[in-house]
Design an enzyme around this catalytic site. Structure first.
Site, PDB file in Angstrom:
ATOM      1  N   PRO A   2       9.344  -3.404  81.971  1.00 15.29           N
ATOM      2  CA  PRO A   2       7.966  -3.351  81.493  1.00 15.29           C
ATOM      3  C   PRO A   2       6.897  -3.382  82.565  1.00 15.29           C
ATOM      4  O   PRO A   2       6.490  -4.439  83.015  1.00 15.29           O
ATOM      5  CB  PRO A   2       7.850  -4.605  80.608  1.00 15.29           C
ATOM      6  CG  PRO A   2       9.083  -5.391  80.837  1.00 15.29           C
ATOM      7  CD  PRO A   2       9.852  -4.754  81.915  1.00 15.29           C
ATOM      8  N   GLU A   3       6.402  -2.230  82.927  1.00 10.76           N
ATOM      9  CA  GLU A   3       5.066  -2.168  83.471  1.00 10.76           C
ATOM     10  C   GLU A   3       4.202  -1.731  82.302  1.00 10.76           C
ATOM     11  O   GLU A   3       4.711  -1.513  81.205  1.00 10.76           O
ATOM     12  CB  GLU A   3       4.993  -1.186  84.651  1.00 10.76           C
ATOM     13  CG  GLU A   3       5.722  -1.720  85.882  1.00 10.76           C
ATOM     14  CD  GLU A   3       4.929  -1.555  87.173  1.00 10.76           C
ATOM     15  OE1 GLU A   3       3.690  -1.518  87.113  1.00 10.76           O
ATOM     16  OE2 GLU A   3       5.563  -1.449  88.221  1.00 10.76           O
ATOM     17  N   HIS A  91      21.641 -11.923  74.796  1.00  6.97           N
ATOM     18  CA  HIS A  91      20.219 -12.070  75.116  1.00  6.97           C
ATOM     19  C   HIS A  91      19.287 -11.491  74.046  1.00  6.97           C
ATOM     20  O   HIS A  91      18.123 -11.273  74.313  1.00  6.97           O
ATOM     21  CB  HIS A  91      19.877 -11.457  76.482  1.00  6.97           C
ATOM     22  CG  HIS A  91      20.764 -11.923  77.586  1.00  6.97           C
ATOM     23  ND1 HIS A  91      20.912 -13.247  77.925  1.00  6.97           N
ATOM     24  CD2 HIS A  91      21.572 -11.245  78.434  1.00  6.97           C
ATOM     25  CE1 HIS A  91      21.772 -13.367  78.929  1.00  6.97           C
ATOM     26  NE2 HIS A  91      22.199 -12.163  79.249  1.00  6.97           N
ATOM     27  N   ARG A 110      16.483 -12.189  81.565  1.00  4.55           N
ATOM     28  CA  ARG A 110      15.963 -13.179  82.519  1.00  4.55           C
ATOM     29  C   ARG A 110      15.059 -14.218  81.871  1.00  4.55           C
ATOM     30  O   ARG A 110      14.689 -15.189  82.500  1.00  4.55           O
ATOM     31  CB  ARG A 110      15.222 -12.452  83.648  1.00  4.55           C
ATOM     32  CG  ARG A 110      16.173 -11.673  84.528  1.00  4.55           C
ATOM     33  CD  ARG A 110      15.439 -10.878  85.575  1.00  4.55           C
ATOM     34  NE  ARG A 110      14.877 -11.723  86.599  1.00  4.55           N
ATOM     35  CZ  ARG A 110      14.140 -11.262  87.614  1.00  4.55           C
ATOM     36  NH1 ARG A 110      13.889  -9.975  87.694  1.00  4.55           N
ATOM     37  NH2 ARG A 110      13.667 -12.067  88.509  1.00  4.55           N
ATOM     38  N   ARG A 151     -13.691  -9.801 100.630  1.00  6.04           N
ATOM     39  CA  ARG A 151     -12.330 -10.262 100.349  1.00  6.04           C
ATOM     40  C   ARG A 151     -11.389  -9.877 101.484  1.00  6.04           C
ATOM     41  O   ARG A 151     -11.379  -8.745 101.952  1.00  6.04           O
ATOM     42  CB  ARG A 151     -11.836  -9.669  99.025  1.00  6.04           C
ATOM     43  CG  ARG A 151     -12.688 -10.095  97.831  1.00  6.04           C
ATOM     44  CD  ARG A 151     -12.448 -11.555  97.505  1.00  6.04           C
ATOM     45  NE  ARG A 151     -11.084 -11.764  97.087  1.00  6.04           N
ATOM     46  CZ  ARG A 151     -10.660 -11.656  95.820  1.00  6.04           C
ATOM     47  NH1 ARG A 151     -11.516 -11.334  94.893  1.00  6.04           N
ATOM     48  NH2 ARG A 151      -9.409 -11.864  95.523  1.00  6.04           N
TER      49      ARG A 151
END
Length: 270
Positions: A2-3, A91, A110, A151
């Site tokens: 998942p992006e 899972h 995970r 920054r």
DNA sequence: AGTTTAACCTGGGTGC
DNA sequence: TGCACCCAGGTTAAAC
């Protein structure tokens, strides 16, 4: 998996099965996700009607009249639509059964993902301080330029920071910086407005293209294992360390920044 | 306040 | 075959 494009693909894949459907039963087989799955989650969802499935950053919001489930796929999570009697896999931690009989199955080896409940998700701590959506008009060159003044953080860290913009994960950060010719270690405060304009456009293009390609796997997604393989052929730098740069032929360099693989062209990116 | 680091987990791959 | 180690698409909380 998942992006942001995968999360959006997931949202589009499950929404037609969910919206205006009543939740019959929620089964939590393993509540030990990133945060414990709240005991109230099932009771809040069962018997209620799903009004919409929305996305904010990489969070999915399953909206009901009096609250929302907040779902994150973490690093390894997936959400599949089950319409047959396909057996449980290892899972498979959470299952949402709808009145239609269709089920949503959440699998996450995970367990970095999460399932939470909030009566007011838009003001939930996880969502409240997020930056703009990358495809929104207010995410643009002037926005990045203004925010980055002074920054000293490297540009790659800057665009992967959810306070700057959401949804730019490691793969797409590498890709967008290559397309813009910006060295990943260049300090965010030392980049011109013009380059930020091109960077914002590159981020939008990269994510939009990936969402479109994710869309081509949508039909599969319902029946298959939910693992889109769309990106391999279209990636310019990610996963190509040591291979020739598509622009100049020089071997791409691979380093680690903040524990994440970073690939760039030492000649094209300054 | 800004920036970096460690931590949450499992599984697959590699090298000895 | 076994074991130790490294790596993986994310994000937060703690530590500099």
């Amino acid at each position: 998996m998942p992006e942001l494009p995968e999360v959006e693909t997931t949202r589009r894949g499950i929404a037609p099965f969910c919206e205006q459907e009543t939740v019959r039963r929620v089964t939590v087989r393993n509540p030990a996700l990133r945060w414990p799955v709240p005991a109230e989650l099932a009771a809040r969802m069962e018997g209620r009607v799903i009004r919409a499935v929305e996305r904010r950053a990489k969070y999915l919001l399953i909206r009901f009249d009096d609250g929302s489930a907040i779902v994150h796929l973490g690093m390894s999570g997936s959400l599949r639509v089950i319409t047959d009697d396909s057996p449980l896999m290892t899972h498979d931690h959470i299952e949402v059964e709808l009145a239609s009989g269709t089920r949503l199955r959440f699998n996450d080896p995970r367990r970095f993902g999460c399932w939470l409940w909030s009566e007011d998700p838009d003001h939930h701590a996880l969502l409240a301080s997020l930056g703009p959506e990358p495809l929104a008009p207010e995410f643009n060159g002037p926005y990045l330029y203004r925010l980055s003044r002074g920054r000293k953080t490297p540009i790659k860290s800057f665009i992967m920071d959810n306070h700057t913009v959401v949804g730019v994960g490691n793969i797409y950060a590498n890709e967008a910086l290559f397309k813009t010719g910006i060295h990943p270690k260049r300090l965010a405060g030392r980049i011109s407005l013009d380059r930020y304009h091109r960077l914002a456009e590159a981020i939008k293009e990269t994510l939009s293209a990936a969402i479109l390609m994710g869309g081509t796997t949508l039909r599969d997604f319902v029946n298959s294992d939910g693992k889109p393989g769309y990106f391999a052929q279209s990636l310019l730098v990610y996963g190509r360390g040591g291979e020739p740069c598509r622009e100049c032929g020089e071997p791409l360099r691979e380093i680690r920044m903040n524990q994440r693989t970073t690939v760039y062209c030492g000649r094209c990116q300054r």
